[in-house]
Design a protein around this motif. Structure first.
Motif, PDB file in Angstrom:
ATOM      1  N   GLU A 139       0.843  -1.190   0.000  1.00  0.00           N
ATOM      2  CA  GLU A 139       0.000   0.000   0.000  1.00  0.00           C
ATOM      3  C   GLU A 139       0.879   1.240   0.000  1.00  0.00           C
ATOM      4  O   GLU A 139       1.775   1.362   0.829  1.00  0.00           O
ATOM      5  N   SER A 142      -1.413   6.835  -1.203  1.00  0.00           N
ATOM      6  CA  SER A 142      -2.492   7.126  -0.251  1.00  0.00           C
ATOM      7  C   SER A 142      -2.648   8.603   0.114  1.00  0.00           C
ATOM      8  O   SER A 142      -2.609   8.962   1.297  1.00  0.00           O
ATOM      9  N   PRO A 143      -2.811   9.445  -0.894  1.00  0.00           N
ATOM     10  CA  PRO A 143      -2.981  10.878  -0.602  1.00  0.00           C
ATOM     11  C   PRO A 143      -4.377  11.164  -0.073  1.00  0.00           C
ATOM     12  O   PRO A 143      -5.243  10.290  -0.106  1.00  0.00           O
ATOM     13  N   HIS A 152       5.507  13.807   1.765  1.00  0.00           N
ATOM     14  CA  HIS A 152       5.547  12.405   2.184  1.00  0.00           C
ATOM     15  C   HIS A 152       4.736  11.506   1.250  1.00  0.00           C
ATOM     16  O   HIS A 152       5.028  10.326   1.113  1.00  0.00           O
ATOM     17  N   HIS A 153       3.752  12.077   0.567  1.00  0.00           N
ATOM     18  CA  HIS A 153       3.010  11.264  -0.406  1.00  0.00           C
ATOM     19  C   HIS A 153       3.867  10.977  -1.637  1.00  0.00           C
ATOM     20  O   HIS A 153       3.800   9.888  -2.211  1.00  0.00           O
ATOM     21  N   GLY A 181      -7.337   8.919   1.133  1.00  0.00           N
ATOM     22  CA  GLY A 181      -8.074   9.496   2.269  1.00  0.00           C
ATOM     23  C   GLY A 181      -9.259  10.283   1.735  1.00  0.00           C
ATOM     24  O   GLY A 181      -9.144  11.458   1.433  1.00  0.00           O
ATOM     25  N   TYR A 330     -10.009   7.474  11.458  1.00  0.00           N
ATOM     26  CA  TYR A 330      -8.940   6.918  10.609  1.00  0.00           C
ATOM     27  C   TYR A 330      -8.600   5.487  11.061  1.00  0.00           C
ATOM     28  O   TYR A 330      -8.501   4.564  10.260  1.00  0.00           O
ATOM     29  N   TYR A 352       2.811  -1.171   4.554  1.00  0.00           N
ATOM     30  CA  TYR A 352       2.253   0.181   4.572  1.00  0.00           C
ATOM     31  C   TYR A 352       3.403   1.144   4.373  1.00  0.00           C
ATOM     32  O   TYR A 352       4.213   1.337   5.285  1.00  0.00           O
ATOM     33  N   VAL A 354       4.430   4.388   4.537  1.00  0.00           N
ATOM     34  CA  VAL A 354       3.904   5.632   5.121  1.00  0.00           C
ATOM     35  C   VAL A 354       5.019   6.292   5.943  1.00  0.00           C
ATOM     36  O   VAL A 354       5.835   5.601   6.555  1.00  0.00           O
TER      37      VAL A 354
HETATM   38  N1  ARG Z   1      -3.947   9.291   3.865  1.00  0.00           N
HETATM   39  C1  ARG Z   1      -2.977   9.168   4.909  1.00  0.00           C
HETATM   40  C2  ARG Z   1      -2.157  10.442   5.029  1.00  0.00           C
HETATM   41  O1  ARG Z   1      -2.029  11.162   4.076  1.00  0.00           O
HETATM   42  C3  ARG Z   1      -2.023   8.041   4.695  1.00  0.00           C
HETATM   43  C4  ARG Z   1      -2.662   6.699   4.703  1.00  0.00           C
HETATM   44  C5  ARG Z   1      -1.705   5.633   5.066  1.00  0.00           C
HETATM   45  N2  ARG Z   1      -2.286   4.339   5.030  1.00  0.00           N
HETATM   46  C6  ARG Z   1      -3.058   3.816   5.970  1.00  0.00           C
HETATM   47  N3  ARG Z   1      -3.557   2.632   5.757  1.00  0.00           N
HETATM   48  N4  ARG Z   1      -3.287   4.425   7.098  1.00  0.00           N
HETATM   49  O2  ARG Z   1      -1.603  10.715   6.076  1.00  0.00           O
END
Ligand code: ARG
Length: 590
Positions: A139, A142-143, A152-153, A181, A330, A352, A354
């Motif tokens: 994964e 994930s923006p 970071h994205h 998101g 979240y 993940y 991230v």
């Molecule tokens: N949308 C989140 C952000 O921008 C990141 C998501 C990361 N993935 C997850 N499964 N929580 O911070």
């Protein structure tokens, strides 16, 4: 099997035989417990790369480990092990060094047959079956909808896509997912702001830009008028309960945002997802996990009727899974996502990708997941550091938000300038500049250890000398140009050849070849693309040093010429395959 694995299996046999031979005199006289540890030490047999090629291609310290357990001189054990090495065509020579290292030198025959494999398998060379077709979910990116891509994205997108490529190459079945998101109370604010101040045409023109403006405006106004927060909450509640107008607006926001985000992916090139499943996808699936968690007392009541997961570790604060008004978060969606993924794909791992700002969050998430019977430690947080911008101009920067388009454009512009200087006669300068520019942004990120800060430095990124995309692309183009010339050039081997130097440079390059597959596997094991890029960089350096002192096109002996051309072709193929995994395109001329 990689050459390293073959060495390991040969060594294993030799160690086994040695232990057996010693069995009469030593092992049997000892307690069975110690014998047990001797066997387990043996299974921990590790093979290293000596830092100096004069110490061989691979080295093992097993004799020292056994020496300690058996209380014998490690050099003596090493000698016995070496004597017990079965006959094979792989190893040219074995040496015992220092306190008892066993150093292996690979035979030229084996190296040449690896080269033949490259020339035969071409773009497929490098693939292995390390992953045994097991499923890994990766994964990344994930923006968040309605917001510009954060730095970071960008890092997540590039690192994640590369890990997906690498894991696929070493034999995993990968599933790439963009977990966007697209849910949460911020949509209430956006809906409110749009209804009050928004205009359709403006938003359609530059969706994310306009949404950001509305969002900022909302916050400015909310500071003056605290009622706004409540009104936004109401909009979100209406939306969650199915209010038609708000649903429509939300769908439209998502659609327009994704258009923008997809443009960025396109520009970066090579970014592909098997699934784009936003947080909203789990909307109707959360009740199930919440109910299960409450029933099993994994989620317990917190303050004022909220639900939380608590941890024994006092450094870990509780994770809220449901708010006091019953709203989800979240974390609720992540827990649901985890269960959904495990149920649907039965993956061995879920990565993940991230940034490290969420280290604690993922710790809490996985710690909580462990208490559910369906979780078998699949989750793994591939964390990465912050981007440190050494010389990023303010025009391309705004807090944590990076104006990615400007960065990419700047990179292309800078690449073009270098190309103008170096190769003024090149035909398709713009196309090359684009590949070099984008490649340099990606390579810069992937060549650094992701666990530390990632430095963004224009000069380093675009240098033709250091560990950079242009250097790699230039080396590739150089090799390809030699191969092109070989077809037409006359064979004129008149220059005197320095035999010693030629042998040394050739052998150094040849011996680097098998490590491609091995470092690819190491990259996949540690989820670290920089292990692969570091290998490619060293290979490129060895190739350049080879080419600077070994005549290829003008070799005296036609047999040497042919061999050196084949070696050049092998190296160019590895560079191409390796860079492709990093998402960096090669160019034939530069
Ligand atoms: N949308 C989140 C952000 O921008 C990141 C998501 C990361 N993935 C997850 N499964 N929580 O911070």
């Amino acid at each position: 099997m990689t050459i390293k694995d073959q060495i390991k299996s040969i060594l294993e046999k030799a160690v086994e035989a040695t232990l057996k031979n010693n069995g009469e005199r030593t092992a049997r006289a000892r307690t069975s417990e110690e014998c047990g540890s001797a066997t387990s030490e043996r299974s921990e047999l590790t093979i290293e790369y000596p830092s100096d090629l004069s110490h061989g291609d691979y080295a093992a310290n097993i004799a020292m480990k056994l020496g300690k357990i058996m209380q014998k001189n490690p050099r003596e054990i090493a000698e016995q092990i070496v004597k017990n090495i079965p006959k094979n065509t792989l190893i040219e020579k074995v040496e015992i060094a220092g306190p008892g290292f066993i150093n292996f030198f690979i035979s030229e025959k084996a190296l040449k047959s690896e080269m033949a494999k490259i020339l035969k398998e071409k773009a497929k060379y490098g693939k292995s079956n390390e992953g045994k077709k097991k499923t890994v979910i990766v994964e990344y990116s994930s923006p968040n909808i309605a917001k510009p891509l954060g730095v970071h994205h960008l890092l997540s997108t590039i690192i994640g896509q590369t890990l997906n490529n690498i894991l696929g190459a070493v034999g995993y079945k990968t599933i790439s997912i963009n977990h966007i998101g697209d849910w949460g109370t911020q949509f209430g604010k956006l809906i409110y702001a749009y209804k009050k101040w928004g205009k359709k045409e403006v938003l359609e023109k530059a969706p994310i830009n306009e949404m950001l403006k509305l969002y900022v405006k909302f916050h400015d106004e909310a500071e003056k008028d605290t009622k706004l927060e409540d009104l936004a909450r109401k909009e979100f509640k209406d939306f969650e309960q199915g209010d038609k107008e708000n649903r429509k607006l939300w769908e439209w926001f998502v659609k327009e945002s994704l258009k923008d985000i997809n443009k960025t992916y396109k520009k970066l090139s090579g970014i592909k997802f098997d699934f784009t499943l936003g947080e909203s996808f789990y909307e109707d699936k959360m009740d199930d996990v919440l109910a299960e968690g409450k029933k099993k007392k994994i989620f317990v009541e917190g303050e004022e009727g909220s639900y939380i997961a608590k941890f024994d570790d006092e450094n870990m604060s509780p994770m809220v899974i449901q708010k006091k008004d019953g709203a989800t978060l979240y974390s609720t969606r992540d827990m649901t996502t985890l269960k959904y993924r495990i149920g649907r794909w039965k993956p061995e791992k879920i990565l993940y990708v991230v940034d490290m700002a969420q280290n604690m969050y993922f710790k809490q998430l996985f710690e909580t997941a462990k208490r559910f019977p369906w979780y078998k430690n699949e989750g793994f947080h591939v964390s990465f550091g912050r981007m440190r911008m050494e010389d990023m101009q303010m025009s391309t920067r705004k807090g944590n938000i990076i104006l990615l388009d400007s960065v990419l454009e700047e990179a292309i512009k800078r690449a073009k300038k270098i190309i103008e200087e170096k190769s003024p006669n090149l035909k398709n300068k713009d196309a090359v500049a684009e590949l070099v520019g984008i490649g340099s942004v990606k390579y810069n990120i992937l060549s650094q250890n992701r666990s530390t800060d990632i430095v963004f430095d224009w000069d380093k990124m675009l240098s033709l000398e250091g560990n950079s995309a242009p250097y790699m692309q230039y080396t590739y183009a150089r090799a390809r140009s030699i191969l092109r010339k070989a077809k037409s050039a006359k064979k004129e081997g008149k220059t005197a050849e320095n035999k010693g130097e030629i042998a040394e440079k050739t052998s150094q390059l040849l011996r680097a070849i098998p490590k491609f597959k091995e470092q690819l596997i190491n990259s996949a094991r540690d989820y670290k693309p920089n292990l692969l890029s570091q290998y490619l960089y060293e290979l490129a350096q060895k190739f350049n040093s080879f080419y600077n002192s070994v005549p290829v096109l003008t070799a005296k002996d036609p047999k040497d010429r042919l061999f050196r051309l084949k070696l050049t072709q092998s190296v160019s193929q590895i560079l191409q395959n390796g860079l492709a995994l990093l998402g960096v395109a090669v160019v034939e001329e530069m």
